[in-house]
Design an enzyme around this catalytic site. Structure first.
Site: not given
Ligand code: M6R
Length: 607
Positions: A2, A27, A76, A102-103, A482, A486, A489, A505, A602
């Site tokens: 928040c 935020r 939030w 906030n907190g 992961e 990262k 993407e 393999h 997102k």
């Molecule tokens: O909101 P979600 O955690 O369900 O989203 C799943 C994926 O779309 C998300 O983790 C995506 O892979 C990331 N933005 C990658 O950094």
């Protein structure tokens, strides 16, 4: 996360306050509200679901004139869904005073019970409302003293701003654990969760310290310590512009969010580890089902799926229950996956991912209980499950999941330990794990300093590469996945990940001097096998980047990054910031905007 704001002094204009409040919306904002003292010394408040935009319409005509003090809040949700009643400001029973917060107040349940017994009436399901009633109880004509005494009862984190109708022109603020900055622009006292709204009025600001209480009015500001002693805090000059301030001086939201991880992790833990015991009250309604479950079905997508892979392994090791995981887009089309003895754990930071929701809609009725692990209070997923665990990591603006990933890992470790306890994990062992988890935010905080520098050096070496293969074993295979996600993407490098044992393999055929390998190899039980995999890679002349830990003794002719040593099950949470920062620096060096990668959203709300 928040944001709060306060303006004190006759030159206060509501329209200006709302403009400033709007600047805190980055935020996170699911609802907003203001309270102010008007020229007749009345306390007026207005709140709404949605953004600040709507608030002006709710305020009485000419509200802009004659305001002497005002506070505002951009919410939030953490405790209680986004709704008008849960939006701030919260008022006391007499409706004489209003508070924004906030907190997270960790002992709010105890405080509320006590206040209810003393006939206080609560209108919201937030933790914050207790603050208004506590100040009311302590108030005897001195607002500063009342805020001070009320703050003394609060456990957890807070930044508070309060106005009282008997104190026109005055805003009293207090902080512990949550950020709060104050300033004076010559005619007004100003307070805010960060400098973003303040720098259009003045660039000289004071960052309050934990325990500080400050009184703001047209004449100036005065600060007291917890014990009531007047104190001077240093004035800082802000040389950022407004746009940079929104990102707290960081170049990108992604970088800011990577560096917010220690605080996000502290928020995830807040109130959930007490006397070395993990407390997840949200599980109480399904405790019996958890105890009897024969299997756990884990469903997620993308980064959340990687967190789920770590959870599966840790759960199986500690709870002795079989756990199955699949990406939601596959799992939802499989048949006969759930039965009356299974419990679903659905992981989604946004709570809106279409495939994960569809899996729940199809399978929820066939299993004994369902749990969502999400960052978003009020999201769709929370309506599709029996109970929800919230990350409390604050909003994540960057498309790449960073702080929500490490917060997911932390919360999933806690969930696994609680599940294990219902099935015989000893109290001693559980306490041991809880103590270890409590130390994680500080380890991440320390690691971030050198991680930024070291990953940038490596990124400079590889900025022009077209490909990267990530390898890992055991707990580090999800970390490799992961790291590859990262990198691809946000920097558009062709990155993929494979279990190191699978190299021979097929994948090894790709390798030559232009195809680097990123090995995630802590000094755990996989170390010897990883060392021979790295030898295989090197003998194909492929460059190697090695992410390991302080205890490792790998040969040093590689590009080596050493993270702090932790138990093998915790390495994913410590390693993640290194991989995030490596991807970030690669993107920036390639002149790409890491906050807005092409083709990605997102929240993936379509199938
Ligand atoms: O909101 P979600 O955690 O369900 O989203 C799943 C994926 O779309 C998300 O983790 C995506 O892979 C990331 N933005 C990658 O950094």
């Amino acid at each position: 996360m928040c944001g709060i704001i306060g303006f004190a002094g006759k030159s206060t204009r509501l329209s200006t306050l709302l403009d400033s409040l709007r600047k805190l919306e980055y935020r996170g904002s699911d609802s907003a509200g203001v309270a102010y003292i008007n020229s007749s010394n009345q306390l007026i408040s207005a709140k709404t679901v949605g953004t600040t935009e709507k608030l002006m319409d709710l305020l009485p005509d000419k509200a802009d004139a004659g305001v002497t003090a005002a506070i505002g809040h951009s919410r939030w949700a953490t405790h209680g869904e986004p709704s008008k009643k849960n939006a701030h400001p919260h008022l006391d029973c007499s409706r004489n005073l209003a508070v924004v917060h906030n907190g997270i107040i960790e002992n709010f349940e105890d405080l509320r019970d006590r206040l209810l017994k003393r006939s206080h009436v609560f209108l919201s399901s937030t933790d914050s409302e207790v603050i208004a009633h506590l100040i009311e109880e302590s108030y005897n004509g001195d607002l500063i003293d009342a805020v001070k005494r009320a703050s003394g009862e609060l456990e957890g984190a807070y930044a508070i701003a309060a106005v009282h109708k008997d104190h026109p022109g005055v805003v009293v603020v207090a902080r512990k654990g949550s950020p709060l900055v104050i300033a004076h622009d010559g005619s007004r006292g100003l307070a805010s969760s960060d400098v973003t709204p303040i720098i259009s009025y003045t660039r000289e600001v004071i960052y309050l310290e934990d325990g500080d209480i400050a009184c703001l009015n047209a004449e100036g500001i005065s600060i007291l310590t917890t014990s009531g002693e007047p104190v001077d805090r240093p004035v800082s000059h802000i040389d950022w512009d407004e746009q940079a301030a929104e990102k707290s001086g960081y170049d990108h939201f992604m970088l800011k969010e990577i560096f917010e991880q220690p605080q996000a992790l502290r928020n995830t833990i807040a109130g959930r580890i007490r006397d070395s015991k993990i407390v997840l009250a949200e599980l109480s309604s399904i405790e019996q089902h958890i105890q009897k479950a024969e299997s756990v079905k884990i469903v997620a997508c993308g980064t959340s799926y990687h967190a789920g892979l770590v959870f599966k392994r840790f759960l199986e090791e500690n709870a002795g229950v079989s756990a199955e995981i699949d990406v939601a887009s596959e799992f939802r089309y499989r048949k006969n996956v759930c039965d009356a003895n299974s419990v679903i754990v659905a992981i989604s930071q946004s709570g809106e991912t279409a495939d994960t929701l569809e899996f729940l809609r199809k399978n929820r009725k066939n299993c004994s209980a369902s749990i969502a692990v999400t960052n978003t209070v009020g999201s769709t997923i929370t309506r599709e499950v029996d109970t929800s665990l919230f990350l409390n990591a604050g909003p994540e603006i960057g498309v790449a999941a960073t702080k929500t990933y490490t917060a997911q890992l932390l919360l999933l470790y806690m969930l696994a330990i609680r599940i294990a306890q219902t099935r015989g994990l000893s109290e001693e062992k559980a306490k041991d794990h809880a103590r270890t988890l409590s130390g994680i935010p500080a380890i991440v905080e320390k690691a971030l300093v050198s991680a930024d520098r070291e990953t940038r050096i490596i990124a400079e070496l590889f900025r022009n590469t077209r490909d990267f293969l990530f390898i890992g074993r055991g707990y580090s295979y999800p970390t490799a996945l992961e790291g590859a996600l990262k990198l691809k993407e946000i920097s558009y490098v062709n990155a993929s990940a494979v279990q190191a044992g699978e190299l021979k393999h097929g994948h090894i055929a790709l390798l030559d001097e232009s195809f680097p390998v990123f090995a995630v190899a802590p000094s755990d039980f996989t170390k010897v096998k990883m060392a021979s995999n790295i030898m295989e890679v090197k003998s194909r002349c492929a460059p190697v980047v090695l992410l390991t830990d302080d205890n490792a003794s790998f040969e040093d002719q590689l590009s080596v990054i050493k993270a702090p040593f932790v138990s093998e099950w915790l390495y994913p949470i410590i390693a993640a910031p290194y991989l995030q920062l490596f991807a970030y620096h690669m993107a920036v060096l390639r002149e790409l905007d890491p906050d807005r990668p092409r083709n990605l959203a997102k929240s993936v709300t379509v199938e």
